[in-house]
Design a protein around this motif. Structure first.
Motif, PDB file in Angstrom:
ATOM      1  N   VAL A 223       0.837  -1.206   0.000  1.00 13.91           N
ATOM      2  CA  VAL A 223       0.000   0.000   0.000  1.00 13.91           C
ATOM      3  C   VAL A 223       0.871   1.255   0.000  1.00 13.91           C
ATOM      4  N   PHE A 224       1.964   1.226   0.755  1.00 15.79           N
ATOM      5  CA  PHE A 224       2.885   2.368   0.804  1.00 15.79           C
ATOM      6  C   PHE A 224       3.996   2.094  -0.207  1.00 15.79           C
ATOM      7  N   ASN A 225       3.783   2.636  -1.392  1.00 18.10           N
ATOM      8  CA  ASN A 225       4.625   2.336  -2.552  1.00 18.10           C
ATOM      9  C   ASN A 225       5.906   3.166  -2.487  1.00 18.10           C
ATOM     10  N   ASP A 226       7.029   2.472  -2.461  1.00 20.75           N
ATOM     11  CA  ASP A 226       8.304   3.163  -2.249  1.00 20.75           C
ATOM     12  C   ASP A 226       8.934   3.654  -3.545  1.00 20.75           C
ATOM     13  N   ASN A 227       8.280   3.432  -4.670  1.00 27.72           N
ATOM     14  CA  ASN A 227       8.914   3.725  -5.951  1.00 27.72           C
ATOM     15  C   ASN A 227       8.436   5.008  -6.613  1.00 27.72           C
ATOM     16  N   ILE A 228       7.405   5.587  -6.102  1.00 26.61           N
ATOM     17  CA  ILE A 228       6.817   6.754  -6.768  1.00 26.61           C
ATOM     18  C   ILE A 228       6.707   7.910  -5.780  1.00 26.61           C
ATOM     19  N   THR A 229       7.072   9.095  -6.252  1.00 19.82           N
ATOM     20  CA  THR A 229       6.882  10.305  -5.466  1.00 19.82           C
ATOM     21  C   THR A 229       5.996  11.256  -6.263  1.00 19.82           C
ATOM     22  N   GLN A 230       4.978  11.817  -5.610  1.00 21.90           N
ATOM     23  CA  GLN A 230       4.152  12.841  -6.242  1.00 21.90           C
ATOM     24  C   GLN A 230       4.217  14.099  -5.388  1.00 21.90           C
ATOM     25  N   PHE A 231       4.019  15.216  -6.034  1.00 19.52           N
ATOM     26  CA  PHE A 231       4.034  16.498  -5.336  1.00 19.52           C
ATOM     27  C   PHE A 231       2.595  16.989  -5.247  1.00 19.52           C
ATOM     28  N   MET A 232       2.008  16.804  -4.078  1.00 18.04           N
ATOM     29  CA  MET A 232       0.579  17.033  -3.932  1.00 18.04           C
ATOM     30  C   MET A 232       0.293  18.401  -3.335  1.00 18.04           C
ATOM     31  N   GLU A 233      -0.715  19.056  -3.917  1.00 15.54           N
ATOM     32  CA  GLU A 233      -1.275  20.257  -3.294  1.00 15.54           C
ATOM     33  C   GLU A 233      -2.544  19.829  -2.595  1.00 15.54           C
ATOM     34  N   ASP A 234      -2.574  20.043  -1.310  1.00 16.05           N
ATOM     35  CA  ASP A 234      -3.738  19.585  -0.550  1.00 16.05           C
ATOM     36  C   ASP A 234      -3.788  20.380   0.752  1.00 16.05           C
TER      37      ASP A 234
ATOM     38  N   ASP B 280     -19.095   1.130  -3.524  1.00 19.05           N
ATOM     39  CA  ASP B 280     -18.679  -0.156  -4.096  1.00 19.05           C
ATOM     40  C   ASP B 280     -17.241  -0.125  -4.610  1.00 19.05           C
ATOM     41  N   LYS B 281     -16.638   1.070  -4.694  1.00 15.97           N
ATOM     42  CA  LYS B 281     -15.239   1.165  -5.134  1.00 15.97           C
ATOM     43  C   LYS B 281     -14.269   1.040  -3.960  1.00 15.97           C
ATOM     44  N   LEU B 282     -14.805   1.027  -2.749  1.00 15.87           N
ATOM     45  CA  LEU B 282     -13.944   1.042  -1.568  1.00 15.87           C
ATOM     46  C   LEU B 282     -13.782  -0.355  -0.985  1.00 15.87           C
ATOM     47  N   GLY B 283     -12.757  -0.515  -0.161  1.00 15.02           N
ATOM     48  CA  GLY B 283     -12.529  -1.787   0.506  1.00 15.02           C
ATOM     49  C   GLY B 283     -11.879  -1.565   1.862  1.00 15.02           C
ATOM     50  N   SER B 284     -12.015  -2.547   2.736  1.00 12.32           N
ATOM     51  CA  SER B 284     -11.506  -2.371   4.100  1.00 12.32           C
ATOM     52  C   SER B 284     -10.013  -2.659   4.223  1.00 12.32           C
ATOM     53  N   ASP B 285      -9.443  -3.404   3.282  1.00 10.89           N
ATOM     54  CA  ASP B 285      -8.032  -3.794   3.424  1.00 10.89           C
ATOM     55  C   ASP B 285      -7.101  -2.584   3.442  1.00 10.89           C
ATOM     56  N   GLY B 286      -7.381  -1.625   2.564  1.00  9.44           N
ATOM     57  CA  GLY B 286      -6.552  -0.417   2.528  1.00  9.44           C
ATOM     58  C   GLY B 286      -6.661   0.370   3.814  1.00  9.44           C
ATOM     59  N   PHE B 287      -7.893   0.548   4.278  1.00 11.92           N
ATOM     60  CA  PHE B 287      -8.095   1.225   5.565  1.00 11.92           C
ATOM     61  C   PHE B 287      -7.275   0.533   6.652  1.00 11.92           C
ATOM     62  N   GLN B 288      -7.328  -0.803   6.636  1.00  7.21           N
ATOM     63  CA  GLN B 288      -6.610  -1.578   7.661  1.00  7.21           C
ATOM     64  C   GLN B 288      -5.108  -1.277   7.604  1.00  7.21           C
ATOM     65  N   ALA B 289      -4.575  -1.257   6.403  1.00 11.57           N
ATOM     66  CA  ALA B 289      -3.135  -1.006   6.250  1.00 11.57           C
ATOM     67  C   ALA B 289      -2.766   0.400   6.729  1.00 11.57           C
ATOM     68  N   VAL B 290      -3.602   1.353   6.397  1.00 13.34           N
ATOM     69  CA  VAL B 290      -3.312   2.741   6.785  1.00 13.34           C
ATOM     70  C   VAL B 290      -3.417   2.896   8.305  1.00 13.34           C
ATOM     71  N   GLY B 291      -4.499   2.372   8.860  1.00 15.90           N
ATOM     72  CA  GLY B 291      -4.697   2.507  10.304  1.00 15.90           C
ATOM     73  C   GLY B 291      -3.582   1.842  11.098  1.00 15.90           C
ATOM     74  N   GLU B 292      -3.246   0.613  10.718  1.00 20.48           N
ATOM     75  CA  GLU B 292      -2.183  -0.104  11.436  1.00 20.48           C
ATOM     76  C   GLU B 292      -0.845   0.621  11.302  1.00 20.48           C
ATOM     77  N   THR B 293      -0.580   1.122  10.110  1.00 15.41           N
ATOM     78  CA  THR B 293       0.711   1.774   9.883  1.00 15.41           C
ATOM     79  C   THR B 293       0.837   3.052  10.708  1.00 15.41           C
ATOM     80  N   ILE B 294      -0.183   3.885  10.645  1.00  8.37           N
ATOM     81  CA  ILE B 294      -0.082   5.172  11.346  1.00  8.37           C
ATOM     82  C   ILE B 294      -0.047   4.961  12.859  1.00  8.37           C
TER      83      ILE B 294
END
Ligand SMILES: [Zn+2]
Length: 323
Positions: A249-260, A295-309
């Motif tokens: 989920v945390f992709n180490d190969n790509i960097t983006q410059f986000m405005e947010d 229907d486009k969402l899933g819990s696995d990503g949430f799980q990865a983010v929550g556990e990581t943070i």
């Protein structure tokens, strides 16, 4: 060019935002304070619950700043957080927008640090809870930004029972979306308001780090690194993710410059990163489109983010405290 693509080109919230995509090989030095294995807080995090909180917010329909439905969403967020024992502060303000003055409110709940924790600045976990105005279709924004609401509520639930090593502020920004076209003055109303208010009051040093969540619910979740973010914070989060098996989920190969919503803070010297998977559907087809539905969402990503943070919090606190 299709109408949709023109709209993407003209109205792009975060598209304009991706100034560049740079593939990088990152060989960050190990952060010694990153712990091995998940924490108790991480183990208490449930991606399925984050998904359910998201669905509850999305059920209010389009949540455009200034609308009745965003007020209902605010009340839902407040009631839910109060149920976990928090006091929720409304920071209300009138935003000057291209469509006139719009009443907005950021919501802030403070999680006290664990007993005996050293005094120190807060770790801010933030996201926006408004959805972008579209008149030509109903836009419910399941991922953008229902997912931010969902993950912050689940993090709030977990942290109420598992006190953090430094105070945590749960911040729900209003008015991230532009009314007409994303630019320096249209969009990020809530984050600009909070950053300006804190700067004027000399309070920015109360924030030790900020992690912003935006579009974190994709069933096919994968984050680039945020090139506009603080390097040390990226390093801790990415190294933590790898250490507990979430490097998919945390992709180490790509960097983006986000405005947010983090930029009003980074500009003022606050260490912040944006966790955003902007690659939403084939060719970003689901972004700012009628297809951004549950229907486009899933819990696995949430799980990865929550556990990581949650696992990363002790290392982030150590770094803030200069240890
Ligand atoms: Zn958006």
């Amino acid at each position: 060019m299709s109408q949709r693509l023109r709209r993407l080109a003209a109205g792009s919230t975060l598209f304009a935002a991706v100034a560049a995509v740079v593939a990088m090989a990152l060989f960050a030095a190990p952060v010694s304070s990153v712990q091995s294995g998940t924490t108790a807080a991480a183990n208490a995090f449930h991606g399925e619950r984050a998904l359910r909180f998201t669905a509850a917010a999305v059920a209010f329909g389009p949540r455009v700043s200034g609308s009745d439905s965003i007020e209902q969403t605010r009340r839902y967020i407040e009631t839910t957080l109060q149920g976990f024992g928090y006091t929720v502060r409304r920071d209300e303000f009138a935003a000057t927008t291209p469509v006139g003055s719009v009443p907005m409110a950021n919501l802030i709940a403070v999680v006290a640090a664990a007993d005996g924790a050293p005094a120190g600045p807060a770790i801010v976990l933030a996201g926006h809870y408004d959805t972008k105005l579209f008149e030509q279709f109903e836009f419910v924004g399941a991922n953008d930004a229902g997912s931010s609401t969902g993950i912050l509520l689940e993090l709030g639930r977990v942290l109420a029972e598992n006190k953090p090593p430094l105070p945590v502020w749960l911040v729900f920004f209003d008015g991230e979306e532009a009314f007409i076209e994303w630019n320096d003055t249209d969009g990020r109303y809530g984050s600009k308001h909070m950053a300006q208010r804190m700067e004027a009051a000399g309070e920015l040093d109360q924030i030790g780090a900020m992690i912003l969540f935006d579009m974190v619910g994709d069933a096919d979740l994968s984050f680039p690194k945020d090139g506009n973010g603080a390097g040390w914070l990226n390093d801790i989060v990415w190294e933590t993710a790898a250490s507990i098996g979430h490097d998919g989920v945390f992709n180490d190969n790509i960097t983006q410059f986000m405005e947010d919503d983090h930029l009003p803070f980074t500009k003022r010297g606050v260490a912040a990163i944006d966790l955003i998977d902007f690659d939403y559907g084939p060719g970003r087809r689901y972004w700012h489109a009628p297809f951004d539905t549950m229907d486009k969402l899933g819990s696995d990503g949430f799980q990865a983010v929550g556990e990581t943070i949650l696992t990363a919090l002790p290392a982030i606190a150590e770094r803030i405290l200069g240890r």
